[in-house]
Design an enzyme around this catalytic site. Structure first.
Site, PDB file in Angstrom:
ATOM      1  CD  GLN B 255      -6.594 -24.019  18.007  1.00 38.27           C
ATOM      2  OE1 GLN B 255      -7.174 -25.054  17.787  1.00 38.27           O
ATOM      3  NE2 GLN B 255      -5.346 -23.824  17.622  1.00 38.27           N
ATOM      4  CG  PHE B 286      -4.888 -30.444  20.712  1.00 33.50           C
ATOM      5  CD1 PHE B 286      -3.763 -30.194  21.485  1.00 33.50           C
ATOM      6  CD2 PHE B 286      -6.022 -30.940  21.335  1.00 33.50           C
ATOM      7  CE1 PHE B 286      -3.764 -30.442  22.857  1.00 33.50           C
ATOM      8  CE2 PHE B 286      -6.042 -31.181  22.700  1.00 33.50           C
ATOM      9  CZ  PHE B 286      -4.910 -30.934  23.456  1.00 33.50           C
ATOM     10  CD  GLU B 290      -5.144 -22.547  12.349  1.00 34.23           C
ATOM     11  OE1 GLU B 290      -4.540 -23.540  12.786  1.00 34.23           O
ATOM     12  OE2 GLU B 290      -4.699 -21.846  11.422  1.00 34.23           O
ATOM     13  NE  ARG B 368       4.012 -25.390   9.158  1.00 31.54           N
ATOM     14  CZ  ARG B 368       5.028 -24.775   9.782  1.00 31.54           C
ATOM     15  NH1 ARG B 368       5.993 -25.476  10.346  1.00 31.54           N
ATOM     16  NH2 ARG B 368       5.083 -23.464   9.843  1.00 31.54           N
ATOM     17  CG  PHE B 402      -0.345 -26.839   9.488  1.00 34.10           C
ATOM     18  CD1 PHE B 402      -1.584 -26.626  10.056  1.00 34.10           C
ATOM     19  CD2 PHE B 402      -0.036 -26.122   8.331  1.00 34.10           C
ATOM     20  CE1 PHE B 402      -2.499 -25.725   9.488  1.00 34.10           C
ATOM     21  CE2 PHE B 402      -0.929 -25.224   7.761  1.00 34.10           C
ATOM     22  CZ  PHE B 402      -2.161 -25.031   8.333  1.00 34.10           C
ATOM     23  CB  THR B 499       4.415 -21.246   5.039  1.00 29.77           C
ATOM     24  OG1 THR B 499       3.102 -21.800   5.124  1.00 29.77           O
ATOM     25  CG2 THR B 499       5.411 -22.217   5.639  1.00 29.77           C
ATOM     26  CB  ALA B 568       1.974 -21.734  13.067  1.00 31.86           C
ATOM     27  CD  GLU B 812       2.351 -26.400  15.015  1.00 34.41           C
ATOM     28  OE1 GLU B 812       3.040 -25.374  14.957  1.00 34.41           O
ATOM     29  OE2 GLU B 812       1.618 -26.772  14.100  1.00 34.41           O
TER      30      GLU B 812
END
Ligand SMILES: Cc1cc2nc3c(=O)[nH]c(=O)nc-3n(C[C@H](O)[C@H](O)[C@H](O)COP(=O)(O)OP(=O)(O)OC[C@H]3O[C@@H](n4cnc5c(N)ncnc54)[C@H](O)[C@@H]3O)c2cc1C
Ligand code: FES
Ligand code: FES
Lengths: 548, 860
Positions: B255, B286, B290, B368, B402, B499, B568, B812
């Site tokens: 990802q 998903f 990442e 988060r 997340f 963030t 995200a 998400e």
């Protein structure tokens, strides 16, 4: 990808490349005699049965795989040897459906294309069948109605599960199960048919929409394309013939057309032989490196083993009969057995997996076993002893002797199983609990059967049978309880006491394990609750019979 | 400017080119057999509706038309022609890799002995930590070795990689490698980590209000949240080709191609520019791919670099599940006080998460979670602390949502508990507390702009017949022996943006070719979510060309460097905006050219004159800043890109002369001949973000995606088995680019969230080996688990000023609505006179049975 990972095999794989060009016929005869110690026997085998090579159709094209290929799982073979990567492999254990392909087997009564998991299906087992993969679905450059519906209804996101779904849906369309049923029922039929396919992206809603919106177009019927007269005739002339392939140092594939030959092979093979039902259990072990046989004995060419018979008192199921066929045969005979089979595995598995395979595998959580136990099943085995075929009849409750071990001797195989048909006054329940209701092996299961004798308002239990799976090393009947229940006179209130007492005593008697499927406590709680549920359902039954 | 031409591509004749393209496509590739196939997706399935067009008042009216084009790969997906990493044909001298991983949770490596491999015919090589140039990586903290050196810190940590001529030999070789370990003390739970004070990063705080403010009522407790496996269907896969002069071409299921490129380069001791990472598509990600795809790519790249041969590493599902990290497990201690009417006065929550052995993304995930403890509700006095714990499990990582789902599960559980305690309906508690005018500042000080929550709650309550069903359910529970039912309506307010500010940037390359066809490449990775289709739709709509003339290219660090992960929910937001920016620049030039051509006799056009040089070359006035607002006023003409044409109207002659019109492809050609660029590269960043991680205050998000869901469950009293009977979802996705794809995200995410809170159970043995490491034991939702009735609707909301085109991200947020299934289970349990309570995610059958029958003599 996941063929045998022993040293000898690897060597053989290397050696193979040089030998592929030899005519297979010659080679296999040589190999077989190499594998068999008794010279006279080998002559007899070749005399008895004209052996032929493995032969099948793949998307309408004739294929004759090598012995090494016969030992591969179909999905691996398609992807790595045939350059057909459309079929996906995710789990290699039959649990996700990404590898779904369709097969039609002329050995079966009805010649339909049905979905199977190609990740747990050996290429050798394809002998005499017509196979269709995702590459064979669209007609030239035009998408099929199933593909079209999946596309328009957004049934595909990442696409990894999609070929599997398209194949399963094509099987559904071919089965004509969707013809002439009201829209409201369609969804249920589709859901049941797609139980064997996992998708992590869509939440299934769009796939169900696609399933309910497939248009039927006879131009796309696979039967026209991959099961024409010529194909059927060719396949039929091949199916009941012995095939044998292999190498002195490598795996041996033997699929005789006579039971006797199979038994002789078993007796004479020194290396590890695996008897194949349909490899839904075996294939998983094989893929995960937990079983590395040197020889496979396939029973599929022995006609007698495909038979099933229903007599007024009994049902008889041959070793090669699939669970799906059993489900069909039981439809008007034993509805609780049908219910059990409805939530057994997936269509892909049931289309090929045999009932005998489930019995022979002997897992303590094998789902049919508790049920067959309460139906007084008898296992028929055959073996060669002193040059003669010896048949044994082993009651199923005497068959298991420990965790996945049975009274079956290494030179024997199971030919059939028989079990009782329910009597008119029979009351039976099968309970199964698993982490997920569908396509999951049970955490615990239980079957209870009673014959009820009524006299006036009185009701007496006859022939109680209680069997539990998942609470010990083998599924087993609980004789102590059966004895206690026998001849008990019951009313709605006493059944409550009796079941409660029974649950307590069983929980004292058995000491279940804690594992990833559930804790021992949970299993005990389930026993208690299964009996409460039984009591409640039985009370309703008594009520319906007018017992106070 | 033009908002709908893209929708014409299916039926309108836009240009000859498009037509000939379509003919060609028909000849060559796959096409739908029935062009008139219904595109509504609820046609015949009796029980469910996923409506594409619906506004908050339930009327079917949407002014700005969104498309419902299928996914751009739909036709190849359904034909099995889409290529994934392991579908790449095998090269002649290719090697197959297999990994050797730790079988201890924490141990010293005493020796690695590969001598037995050498006797194996076909075995080629082995690499260990000694072969790694820079043996250290990590997406936030660089604390993780690529190959374990000296010690292993979790079961599944990769110790060595072998390569052989075939996969079978590679696997056999892997088995023959003998690794000796000396076990060390290990930490297998959050509790243990807390007692040993094994932490990653410091304790974080986000707080507001008066620590002494308390309400008259209180709920307290501890919530245990287990992890979940991503269960992307395509396990991690890498193929690496060593090209000439040390260049490595990495095809990875990642990802985050940029990070994969960097980790591979550092591992091999190469410059970043020596590595190209290419991602065509993923079979699901998903979040699981990442960060964790990078070291896996490095194993394969190291081998390819060392042997100078193409290498392939494909993890089996079992190995993938054992090796890679999951959603972080959490333990949350909470104390909430409230007034008689359920209005929350204070919330005190201490969040602990299990990071596993390395930091990975756990600190950002914790952040988060803390930012989402309020979810849809205004909490005046709030004190959240978060501490990430270090254990000896696989390093846990991003998973759709997340940290969000953890914070939201907490507050939604509290809503149910408050309702139980003061005997009012939980929906009333939620409505009493929801963000609303004057109560719309979050605990981190950001105002909830464009807040749709009040109307979402109100609409869904009505549409799902909440009150009537509530009564039916109470009646059912009173009168039925074998099952109990529960109903719960929960919300989500999900902050959109990374963030971490610097991640909120993207870039795009747009190449227009001389026949008018377009290629776009961005940093976004296509993993099923449809980011490519959305960007193509935007581009086609801006250029007024059919969407099938826009080809989305694979994601490659060769074209788009320094990209952010596709995570995200930001994929379309940042990459789509970058593509639009590039298109804007191209259009400016084309519009100017068109204006000039409109006043030039055709014989003088470049296509007539450029070859012989018989006319002076057209020069455009100095570049105009496309973003300047005055621009439009200054121009004395307007230009429209629509239906494959570019139309110019001069203000001076608007009523006297017909508009000038030129085919888009002709204009592109004229531009080329005039030496005007029709290609562009643009960079985009999200403005106005400013969250201070130290103070826990600031503008953390660009905007919020909101939604509500009502779920009804039926539970078997004997077994704890749960059926989800009905789900109604209402989402605010602003002005979707592609409603069908958005709805697909909603249904998919919801079911994934539902799996996490019900059947997905990660069970480990004492050494940290995951026992449920394949679908036979790890149970994601099956088609039978899809809600029997499943209604998904979007509201009409044109008011999201914050994001381009008024869209809202969708990836998400709907996952968090799956929590309504869990609170519905809680609701069912609370119908018993004993008010049984859930304290755990997932609520497996066993967990539910325990809660329902505390009398059955459970030992623990
Ligand atoms: C995805 C999946 C889901 C499943 N779900 C369930 C479930 O819900 N419930 C359940 O109980 N099981 C389940 N199973 C297990 C399996 O499908 C069944 O046990 C099946 O009945 C096995 O039949 P088979 O023909 O494939 O056996 P095989 O795999 O071919 O054989 C199984 C064993 O039996 C032996 N054997 C087969 N035939 C004979 C014979 N004639 N004589 C002697 N030995 C023989 C084989 O040597 C082997 O040891 C599942 C398996 C998979 C892969
Ligand atoms: S790969 Fe999962 S069922 Fe075959
Ligand atoms: S579309 Fe991704 S798994 Fe089904």
């Amino acid at each position: 990808m996941r063929h045998v990972t022993t040293k000898s095999t690897t060597k053989k794989l290397m050696a193979k490349k040089k030998t592929v060009k030899h005519p297979i016929e010659k080679k296999s005869t040589r190999n077989l005699s190499a594998g068999i110690q008794n010279g006279s026997l080998s002559t007899r085998i070749s005399a008895n049965s004209k052996s032929s090579e493995i032969f099948f159709y793949l998307n309408g094209q004739e294929v004759r795989p090598t012995a090494e290929e016969a030992f591969m799982m179909t999905a691996d073979w398609l992807r790595k040897r045939k350059g057909m990567p459309g079929t996906k492999i995710v789990c290699a254990e039959g649990d996700c459906g990404a590898c779904t392909v369709l097969i039609a087997d002329p050995r079966k009564e009805s010649l339909d294309f049905v979905p199977i998991n190609s990740c747990v299906y050996l290429v050798g087992q394809l002998h005499g069948k017509s196979v269709v993969t995702i590459e064979g679905i669209s007609n030239g450059s035009i998408l099929s109605p199933v593909q079209n519906a999946m596309m328009k209804c957004h049934g595909s996101q990442c696409g990894y599960c999609t070929p599997g779904f398209v194949m399963a849906l094509t099987g559904l369309l071919e089965s004509r199960k969707m013809d002439n049923i009201p829209a409201a029922q369609k969804r249920k039929v589709c859901t049941n048919y797609l139980t064997g396919n996992l998708c992590r992206c869509t939440g299934y809603a769009p796939i169900l929409d696609a399933a309910c919106n497939m248009t039927d177009d006879s131009n796309y019927e696979l039967k026209h394309r991959y099961l024409n007269e010529k194909i059927i005739t060719t396949l039929k002339s091949n199916i009941w013939k012995t095939n044998q392939m292999g190498d002195k140092h490598g795996p041996t594939w033997y699929s005789p057309n006579q039971l006797e030959d199979a038994l002789k092979f078993l007796k004479n093979q020194k290396s590890s032989v695996k008897i194949l039902g349909s490899t839904t259990d075996l294939g998983v072990l094989y893929n995960k490196g937990k079983s590395q046989p040197n020889a496979f004995l396939s029973l599929q060419n022995i006609k007698a083993l495909h038979a099933s018979k229903v007599t007024p008192k009994q049902v008889q199921i041959g070793a090669q009969v699939s669970l799906e066929s059993v489900r069909g045969a039981m439809k008007n005979i034993d509805s609780e057995f049908v219910n059990l089979l409805n939530i057994f595995a997936s269509p892909q598995i049931k289309n090929v997996a045999t009932l005998i395979g489930n019995v022979a595998n002997g897992s303590p959580i094998g789902d049919t076993i508790p049920y067959l136990l309460v139906r007084n099943a008898i296992v028929y085995t055959s073996g060669i002893s002193q040059g003669k075929i010896r048949e044994r009849k082993i009651p199923l409750d005497k068959f298991y002797i420990g965790y996945k071990t049975s009274a079956l001797e290494s030179q024997e195989l199971i030919t059939k199983i028989t079990f009782d048909r329910p009597k008119a006054n029979n009351f039976v329940r099968h309970y199964k609990i698993s982490t997920r209701k569908d396509l999951d092996i049970s955490t615990m299961s239980m079957a209870i059967s009673l014959d009820c004798e009524f006299s006036g308002h009185q009701f007496t239990i006859k022939q109680p049978r209680i069997a539990i799976g998942g609470m010990g090393p083998t599924a087993a009947r609980i004789y102590s309880v059966e004895q206690k229940w026998e001849h008990q006179i019951l009313t709605k209130t006493t059944i409550l006491d009796l079941t409660h007492e029974t649950a307590c005593s069983i929980n004292l008697e058995l000491s279940p394990l804690s594992d990833h499927r559930g804790s021992a406590d949970y299993r005990r709680a389930l026993i208690t609750n299964f009996f409460s549920k039984f009591a409640s359902e039985f009370s309703q039954f008594l009520e319906s019979m007018g017992v106070p | 400017m033009t908002t709908s031409p893209n929708t014409k591509s299916a039926d309108g004749d836009c240009s000859e080119l498009a037509e000939s393209r379509r003919k060609e496509a028909k000849r060559r590739s796959l096409r739908p057999v029935n062009e008139h196939f219904s595109s509504t997706i609820n046609a015949e399935s009796a029980n469910s509706k996923q409506s594409l067009v619906k506004n908050s008042k339930g009327q079917n009216s949407r002014q700005t038309k969104a498309t419902s084009q299928p996914h751009d790969s739909a036709s190849t997906h359904v034909s099995g022609l889409s290529e994934y990493v392991d579908d790449r044909p095998e090269m002649q001298n290719e090697l197959h890799c297999a990994v050797i991983y730790s079988t201890e949770a924490h141990a010293r490596i005493l020796s690695i002995d590969a001598s037995e491999c050498n006797t194996l015919d076909g075995f080629v090589d082995i690499i260990t930590a000694a072969d790694v140039h820079h043996n250290c990586w990590g997406p936030i903290f660089k604390d993780q070795p690529i190959l374990a050196k000296d010690v292993v810190q979790y079961y599944g940590e990769i110790v060595a990689v072998v390569a052989a001529k075939t996969l079978a030999i590679a696997k056999l070789a892997a088995k023959r490698v003998k690794v000796c370990y000396e076990p060390l003390d290990c930490t297998m739970s959050i509790q243990e980590a807390i007692s040993k004070r094994l932490f990653i990063g410091g304790e974080r705080k986000i707080q507001r209000g008066d620590p002494y403010a308390k309400g008259p009522h209180q709920v307290t407790g501890k919530l245990i949240i287990q992890g979940a496996d991503h269960f992307y269907l395509e396990s991690n896969a890498v193929v690496v080709y060593p090209r000439e002069n040390r260049l490595l071409e990495v095809h990875s299921s990642s990802q985050h191609p940029t990070e994969t490129q960097h980790v591979v380069a550092e591992a091999c001791g190469l410059a970043f520019s020596d590595v190209i990472c290419i991602v065509k598509r993923l079979g699901g990600g998903f979040g699981g791919k990442e960060s964790q795809a990078a070291p896996i790519a490095a194993y394969c790249a190291l081998m390819a670099h060392k042997t100078n041969r193409p290498c392939r590493l494909i993890l089996t599902k079992d190995d993938d599940m054992i090796i890679t990290g999951k959603r972080n497990p959490f333990e949350i201690f909470y104390d909430c006080t409230f007034q008689d009417d359920g209005a929350i006065i204070s919330l005190d929550a201490k969040l602990y998460s299990d990071a596993g052995a390395y930091a990975d993304l756990s600190t950002a995930i914790m952040e988060r979670a803390m930012l989402h403890c309020d979810n849809a509700y205004f909490i005046p006095n709030i004190f959240i602390t978060g501490q990430v714990c270090k254990t000896n499990h696989h390093p846990h990582t991003a998973f759709r949502g997340f940290g969000g789902p953890k914070g939201v599960a907490l507050i939604e559980l509290i809503m149910e508990k408050i309702a139980i305690q003061i005997s009012i309906d939980a929906l009333n508690v939620r409505k009493r507390n929801m963000y609303r005018p004057s109560f719309d500042i979050t605990h981190y000080g950001q105002r909830v702009e464009n807040n749709m929550l009040p109307s979402l709650f109100e609409s869904l309550e009505k549409e799902c017949h909440y009150k009537a069903r509530r009564k039916e359910i109470s009646d059912w529970n009173r009168s039925h022996q074998s099952t109990i039912k529960g109903l719960s309506l929960t919300a989500v307010k999900f902050g959109i943006s990374f963030t971490t500010r610097f991640l909120n940037q993207g870039n795009a390359l747009v190449n227009i070719h001389r026949d008018g066809s377009v290629q776009v490449s961005t940093g976004a990775v296509e993993m099923g979510q449809g980011v490519n289709q959305r960007i193509a739709t935007l581009v086609s709509s801006e250029l007024g060309v059919p969407v099938d003339l826009v080809r989305m290219l694979s994601t490659s660090t060769e074209r788009n460097a320094n990209t952010s992960p596709t995570a995200a929910s930001s994929g379309t937001d940042i990459n789509g905006a970058a593509a639009l920016k590039a298109i804007g620049l191209i259009k400016e030039r084309l519009a100017k050219l068109a204006a000039i051509l409109s006043k030039t006799p055709k014989e003088q056009w470049p296509s007539q004159t450029a070859g012989l040089g018989t006319a002076p070359e057209i020069e455009l006035a100095s570049p105009i800043n496309p973003e300047s607002k005055e621009l439009k006023n200054k121009l004395d003409y307007e230009c429209l890109f629509s239906d494959g044409q570019v139309i110019v109207r001069h203000h001076s002659s608007i009523n006297t002369q017909p508009a000038f019109s030129i085919k888009f492809s002709d204009l592109v050609n004229e531009a080329y001949l005039s030496r005007i660029s029709v290609c562009e590269y643009s960079h985009f960043k999200i403005e106005n973000l400013g969250f201070n991680k130290i103070t826990g205050q600031g503008q953390a998000f660009l905007y919020f995606t909101q939604g509500v869901a009502a779920s009804e469950v039926e539970i078997c009293r004997y077994t704890g088995d749960v059926k989800v009977r009905r789900v109604d979802i209402l989402m605010d996705l602003g002005r979707p680019i592609n409603e069908a794809l958005d709805i697909g995200q909603v249904t998919g995410a919801f079911v994934q969230g539902m799996g996490w809170v019900t059947t997905e159970n990660l069970v480990y043995n004492k050494k940290g080996l995951l026992l449920t490491h394949s679908p036979s034991t790890y149970k994601i939702p099956n088609i039978q688990d899809t809600p029997r009735e499943f209604n998904v609707h979007l509201i009409d909301n044109d008011g999201n000023q914050a994001n381009f085109k008024g869209t809202k991200a969708v990836g998400e947020p709907p996952l968090l609505l799956g929590i309504s299934v869990w609170t519905a289970i809680q609701n069912a349990l609370s119908s018993s006179p004993k008010h049984l309570q859930l304290e755990k995610i997932p609520a497996t059958n066993e967990v539910i049975l325990r809660a329902m029958h505390p009398d059955l003599g459970w030992t623990i």
